[in-house]
Design an enzyme around this catalytic site. Structure first.
Site, PDB file in Angstrom:
ATOM      1  N   HIS A   1       1.155  -1.254  -0.165  1.00 15.99           N
ATOM      2  CA  HIS A   1       0.003   0.083  -0.001  1.00 15.99           C
ATOM      3  C   HIS A   1       1.003   1.150  -0.092  1.00 15.99           C
ATOM      4  O   HIS A   1       1.481   1.600   1.111  1.00 15.99           O
ATOM      5  CB  HIS A   1      -0.951   0.176   1.409  1.00 15.99           C
ATOM      6  CG  HIS A   1      -1.794   1.404   1.345  1.00 15.99           C
ATOM      7  ND1 HIS A   1      -3.155   0.921   1.600  1.00 15.99           N
ATOM      8  CD2 HIS A   1      -1.686   2.562   1.011  1.00 15.99           C
ATOM      9  CE1 HIS A   1      -3.870   2.210   1.637  1.00 15.99           C
ATOM     10  NE2 HIS A   1      -3.067   3.043   1.230  1.00 15.99           N
TER      11      HIS A   1
ATOM     12  N   HIS B   1       1.557   5.439  -1.690  1.00 11.96           N
ATOM     13  CA  HIS B   1       0.961   6.654  -2.411  1.00 11.96           C
ATOM     14  C   HIS B   1       2.512   7.129  -3.064  1.00 11.96           C
ATOM     15  O   HIS B   1       3.458   7.788  -2.226  1.00 11.96           O
ATOM     16  CB  HIS B   1       0.434   7.599  -1.707  1.00 11.96           C
ATOM     17  CG  HIS B   1      -0.865   7.016  -1.147  1.00 11.96           C
ATOM     18  ND1 HIS B   1      -2.054   7.020  -1.689  1.00 11.96           N
ATOM     19  CD2 HIS B   1      -1.032   6.493   0.106  1.00 11.96           C
ATOM     20  CE1 HIS B   1      -2.805   6.402  -1.055  1.00 11.96           C
ATOM     21  NE2 HIS B   1      -2.560   6.235   0.181  1.00 11.96           N
TER      22      HIS B   1
ATOM     23  N   LYS C   1      -9.288  -0.239  -6.232  1.00 13.20           N
ATOM     24  CA  LYS C   1      -9.478   0.322  -4.844  1.00 13.20           C
ATOM     25  C   LYS C   1     -10.821   1.185  -4.773  1.00 13.20           C
ATOM     26  O   LYS C   1     -11.214   1.901  -5.310  1.00 13.20           O
ATOM     27  CB  LYS C   1      -8.416   1.536  -4.875  1.00 13.20           C
ATOM     28  CG  LYS C   1      -8.069   2.248  -3.277  1.00 13.20           C
ATOM     29  CD  LYS C   1      -7.609   1.269  -2.253  1.00 13.20           C
ATOM     30  CE  LYS C   1      -7.798   1.917  -1.023  1.00 13.20           C
ATOM     31  NZ  LYS C   1      -6.613   2.604  -0.516  1.00 13.20           N
TER      32      LYS C   1
ATOM     33  N   HIS D   1     -10.599   1.216   1.446  1.00 11.69           N
ATOM     34  CA  HIS D   1     -10.288   2.316   2.507  1.00 11.69           C
ATOM     35  C   HIS D   1     -11.597   2.079   3.491  1.00 11.69           C
ATOM     36  O   HIS D   1     -12.557   2.548   3.230  1.00 11.69           O
ATOM     37  CB  HIS D   1     -10.119   3.645   2.069  1.00 11.69           C
ATOM     38  CG  HIS D   1     -10.055   4.669   3.311  1.00 11.69           C
ATOM     39  ND1 HIS D   1      -8.818   5.322   3.473  1.00 11.69           N
ATOM     40  CD2 HIS D   1     -10.769   5.077   4.044  1.00 11.69           C
ATOM     41  CE1 HIS D   1      -8.861   5.932   4.496  1.00 11.69           C
ATOM     42  NE2 HIS D   1     -10.337   6.120   4.924  1.00 11.69           N
TER      43      HIS D   1
ATOM     44  N   HIS E   1      -4.809  -0.638   5.599  1.00 14.86           N
ATOM     45  CA  HIS E   1      -4.261   0.276   6.887  1.00 14.86           C
ATOM     46  C   HIS E   1      -5.221  -0.031   8.017  1.00 14.86           C
ATOM     47  O   HIS E   1      -5.976   0.986   8.469  1.00 14.86           O
ATOM     48  CB  HIS E   1      -4.020   1.548   6.456  1.00 14.86           C
ATOM     49  CG  HIS E   1      -5.064   2.327   5.542  1.00 14.86           C
ATOM     50  ND1 HIS E   1      -6.465   2.273   5.839  1.00 14.86           N
ATOM     51  CD2 HIS E   1      -4.897   3.127   4.755  1.00 14.86           C
ATOM     52  CE1 HIS E   1      -7.112   3.089   4.905  1.00 14.86           C
ATOM     53  NE2 HIS E   1      -6.125   3.619   4.434  1.00 14.86           N
TER      54      HIS E   1
ATOM     55  N   ASP F   1       1.365   2.485   3.481  1.00  9.61           N
ATOM     56  CA  ASP F   1       0.480   3.708   3.636  1.00  9.61           C
ATOM     57  C   ASP F   1       1.447   5.039   3.443  1.00  9.61           C
ATOM     58  O   ASP F   1       0.977   6.021   3.953  1.00  9.61           O
ATOM     59  CB  ASP F   1      -0.734   3.823   4.233  1.00  9.61           C
ATOM     60  CG  ASP F   1      -1.674   4.658   4.125  1.00  9.61           C
ATOM     61  OD1 ASP F   1      -1.615   5.192   2.992  1.00  9.61           O
ATOM     62  OD2 ASP F   1      -2.502   5.373   4.784  1.00  9.61           O
TER      63      ASP F   1
END
Ligand SMILES: NC(=O)N[C@@H](CC(=O)O)C(=O)O
Ligand SMILES: [Zn+2]
Ligand SMILES: [Zn+2]
Length: 354
Positions: free
Chosen positions: A17, A19, A105, A142, A180, A253
């Site tokens: 995970h 970004h 996602k 999420h 997460h 994350d």
């Protein structure tokens, strides 16, 4: 006297995970991940979001071309699509055939950073989810409800009850990664769910409880979503990560934001941890007396769930104190990392690059 390990060698880990953002921001952070991890699941919450296979293929090409020469060929970005109310089932077939897209996602609209294009009502996506179940395309979630009447500390727990349980009942073969996770409720749910259900756990949720955000002043660099929870939840996460269960694996994350957006009257959510991710996990596992469980959590459970081969090469960490920098350069701004200015006991061995 028990001697402490001075070197730790493990099969190269993956980050399930991550970004990376785009453009110059991506260029600034990408080497941190590529030095440590062989692969990463790349989150699609760009502006505008990555909603099609074509966009995912183009984003992957931008990531690969942003790798510095010494890391080129050493890092594989595993792409994802951003689910919207209007995603078409045919897009799933295209995604699966591409070999580039590894998951889709789900962001409930308004739940987190860059989620305004997300899903307003999961029932709108049933035809797409059915297609994902049929083509064995994992759904990443999420897991927070967005209803304003639900307390922000309860949003994950309520999501399990209102969204996740009905989803697993309706699509029993759909593989889902609960991203997460932050609560004991999430740990319990994942443990007792079918083997199609797994979860990622971040370094910051293993390391910090909500005091780190709110006690002794407001600490915007500890603000992320789902928000940090109380100590009993942190302990449940630590147990889950270190107990050897194949359902839990590493997902940082790592979510960079410029300092000026974090230190603001409306600071945005996201913690940057890629600068020392595996070192921080190592420290956490060691302090829990479970260093021997790190490799499975970081390098085995993720690829096993995603049905990808485990990595072959290794990385080494050495026991050596070093101070995490206060900040890094980040496009036209600066980036404050997790643990800024603090000491870490594990250091990535440069030999790991050979
Ligand atoms: N975790 C965060 O607090 N922020 C993430 C989005 C997300 O993963 O929810 C981001 O993109 O900044
Ligand atoms: Zn999220
Ligand atoms: Zn994220």
């Amino acid at each position: 006297m028990i001697s402490q390990p001075t070197m730790l060698t493990l099969i190269r880990p993956d980050d399930w995970h991550l970004h990376l953002r785009d453009g110059r921001a991506m260029q600034a952070v990408l080497p941190d991940t590529a030095r440590r991890f062989a692969r990463a699941i790349i989150m699609p919450n760009l502006k505008p979001p990555v909603t099609t296979t074509e966009q995912a293929v183009a984003y992957q090409a931008r990531i690969l071309s942003a790798l510095p020469d010494e890391l080129s060929g050493r890092f594989q970005p595993l792409m994802t699509l951003y689910l919207t109310d209007s995603t078409l089932p045919t897009e799933i077939v295209r995604a699966k055939m591409s070999g580039v897209v590894h998951a889709v996602k789900l962001y409930p609209a308004g739940a987190t950073t860059h989620s305004d294009a997300g899903v307003t009502d999961i029932t709108h996506c049933y035809p797409v989810l059915e297609m994902m179940e049929r083509h064995d395309m994992p759904l990443l979630v999420h897991g927070e409800v967005v209803n304003p009447e639900v307390d922000i500390f309860d949003r994950e727990k309520v999501f399990i009850e209102r969204v996740l349980i009905p989803l697993t009942q309706r699509f029993p073969e759909l593989r889902i990664v609960f991203e997460h996770i932050t609560t004991r409720d999430a740990v319990d749910f994942v443990q007792s769910a079918s083997r199609q259900i797994a979860a990622t756990i971040t370094a910051h949720h293993l390391l910090l409880n909500r005091n780190a955000l709110l006690a002794g002043g407001l600490h915007p660099h500890h603000y992320c979503l789902p928000v940090l929870k109380r100590e009993s939840h942190r302990r449940a996460l630590l147990d889950a990560a270190t107990n050897g269960s194949r359902k839990f694996f590493l997902g940082t994350d790592s979510a960079p934001h410029p300092r000026s957006d974090k230190e603001s009257a409306c600071g945005c959510a996201g913690i940057y941890s890629a600068h020392a991710a595996i070192e921080i996990y190592a420290q956490i596992f060691e302090q829990a007396g479970k260093l021997d469980r790190l490799e499975a959590f970081a390098s085995f459970h993720g690829p096993d769930f995603y049905r990808l081969p485990r990595n072959q090469d290794r990385i080494s960490l050495i026991k050596e104190s070093w101070r995490i920098p206060q900040q890094f350069e980040y496009a036209n701004d600066t980036l404050v990392p997790l643990g800024a200015g603090e000491m870490l006991e594990w250091k990535l061995s440069e030999g790991s690059l050979d």
